[in-house]
Design an enzyme around this catalytic site. Structure first.
Site, short mmCIF file in Angstrom:
data_model
loop_
_atom_site.label_atom_id
_atom_site.label_comp_id
_atom_site.label_asym_id
_atom_site.label_seq_id
_atom_site.Cartn_x
_atom_site.Cartn_y
_atom_site.Cartn_z
CE LYS A 162 36.65 41.82 40.41
NZ LYS A 162 37.50 42.78 39.77
C1 LIG Z 1 38.07 42.21 38.48
C2 LIG Z 1 38.34 43.06 37.31
C3 LIG Z 1 38.17 42.60 35.99
C4 LIG Z 1 37.73 41.23 35.58
O1 LIG Z 1 37.93 40.24 36.45
P1 LIG Z 1 37.60 38.72 36.27
O2 LIG Z 1 38.47 38.08 37.29
O3 LIG Z 1 37.90 38.28 34.88
O4 LIG Z 1 36.15 38.53 36.57
C5 LIG Z 1 38.40 43.51 34.96
N1 LIG Z 1 38.78 44.75 35.20
C6 LIG Z 1 38.95 45.23 36.44
C7 LIG Z 1 39.33 46.65 36.62
C8 LIG Z 1 38.76 44.40 37.54
O5 LIG Z 1 38.96 44.87 38.78
#
Ligand SMILES: *Cc1c(COP(=O)(O)O)cnc(C)c1O
Length: 396
Positions: free
Chosen positions: A183
């Site tokens: 991210k």
């Molecule tokens: C990354 C992401 C999440 C949650 O990710 P985690 O790996 O649980 O932190 C949820 N929704 C979207 C659209 C994502 O890209």
């Protein structure tokens, strides 16, 4: 392998490393001052009253739906074109996901199709800023408001983006960010719930901490010395352990201090790709919202083959890039066509044609802050060779 260009790469400097080491030396590894500071920084960035750090974006989405009291018999609307967590959280609370097809330009839930999916059972709408593009978030919020249905913003891909002056995370009743290593900022694993709703914030704080009534910072000290007489062993509701540890929060604080420069670096890489591929007839490039109205926070760089290519061509191209040690991915396979969803709900190809058509032809290219011009050039060059190979194959 030094020639490898990974699909994504976290941006960790000596400052982050020092910050984590400091926590380790402090002896306070959970529920401490870093969590409070990290929460403050996110709340300020998206202009929210409350921010609640959690152990992942998925945990945050689950906690929000649980705090809203959503459960069996309820419906929650979301998009089929997202990471699976944006729909799985609906299943965790026993509610039914209702998918609405996407807009082929922004790749976000299509606001024009939203109202038709609303029923008396609709208890929430989960909208996702897919790939960090905030387009339509304001319209979706308006529609949700008009129907008095709470909007949950899955802004896990959109930290730092904005739509008509409103930052990602400021739209719904609550928003959820995620900090997995791919991210915009990372805490290793982690997430953050943001909201202006005092009651919802209190419930989320309790849910992340085993359903405890008050989350006193002193409680951890009490618990660790074996004091069982405080509130540490009082559980008012069914809660979870969704806390974020202090090492992660320390990482998050430094990453937030660097957020604007990291977003600028990502923008530079995205523009580097767009500049080079602008005239390629084989590709549909990500739409860049124009003007001052909307600002994408670049999460990934995903191009799409035109309709002349099919999934097998796409998969061959991804395979070809990988053979050249260039990371590539097919973001996203549709959620409704995931084996678990097909089996449980009976979804089939054709149910959400726009999302399906898009997902069959996407190619995610390497995307991280340190990608330099030479590497961008190499990725583009290799991709062009793969596309030319497809042209030859089509001629037979
Ligand atoms: C990354 C992401 C999440 C949650 O990710 P985690 O790996 O649980 O932190 C949820 N929704 C979207 C659209 C994502 O890209």
């Amino acid at each position: 392998m030094s020639g490898t260009i990974p699909l994504s790469l976290p941006d960790i400097t000596e400052t982050e490393i020092q910050a984590v080491v400091e926590v380790l030396r402090s002896g306070r590894l959970s529920i401490g001052p870093r969590q409070a500071r990290f929460e403050e920084m996110i709340a300020e960035r998206c202009r929210r009253r409350h921010a609640i750090a959690v152990s992942s974006g998925t945990a945050g989405l689950h906690a929000v739906l649980a705090a809203m009291g959503i459960g069996p018999g309820d419906e929650v609307i979301t998009t089929p074109f997202s990471f699976v967590a944006s729909a799985n959280c609906i299943l965790y609370v026993g509610a039914k996901p209702v998918f609405v097809d996407i807009d082929p330009k922004s790749l976000n839930l299509d606001p024009d199709k939203l109202e038709a999916a609303i029923t008396p059972k609709t208890k929430a709408i989960i909208a996702v800023e897919v790939f960090g593009n905030p387009t339509h978030m304001d319209r979706i919020a308006q529609i949700a408001g008009a129907h008095e249905i709470p909007l949950v913003e899955d802004c896990c891909e959109a930290l730092g983006g904005s739509c008509r002056g409103h930052p990602a995370g400021s739209f719904g009743r609550a928003g959820v960010f995620a900090f997995f290593p791919n991210k915009q900022i990372t805490t290793g694993e982690g997430g953050m719930i943001v909201t202006d709703d005092d009651r919802l914030a209190g419930l989320c704080r309790s849910l992340r901490n085993q359903g405890r009534a008050v989350e006193g910072v002193g409680d951890q000290a009490g618990a660790s010395c074996g004091n069982r007489f405080g509130s540490w062993l009082m559980h008012e509701r069914l809660g979870y352990n969704y806390r974020l540890n202090e090492m992660s929060c320390a990482l998050g604080i430094v990453q937030m201090e660097r957020l604007d420069s990291m977003l600028a670096a990502r923008r530079r890489v995205a523009m580097g790709y767009i500049r080079r591929m602008m005239d390629w007839q084989e590709l549909i490039l990500p739409t860049v919202p124009t003007g001052e109205e909307e600002h994408t926070s670049w999460f990934v760089f995903v191009v799409r083959l035109t309709h002349e290519y099919d999934t097998t061509a796409r998969d061959r191209i991804i395979g070809g890039l990988r053979r050249h040690e260039i990371g590539a991915g097919n973001y996203f396979p549709c959620i409704h066509l995931q084996p678990y969803y097909r089996e449980k709900f009976g979804y089939k190809p054709g149910d959400f044609p726009v999302a399906e058509s898009v997902s069959q032809r996407t190619i995610a290219l390497p995307f991280h802050n340190h990608l330099d011009e030479t590497q961008i050039e190499l990725v583009c060059h290799t991709l062009k060779v793969m596309l030319q190979r497809e042209t030859l194959l089509k001629r037979g």
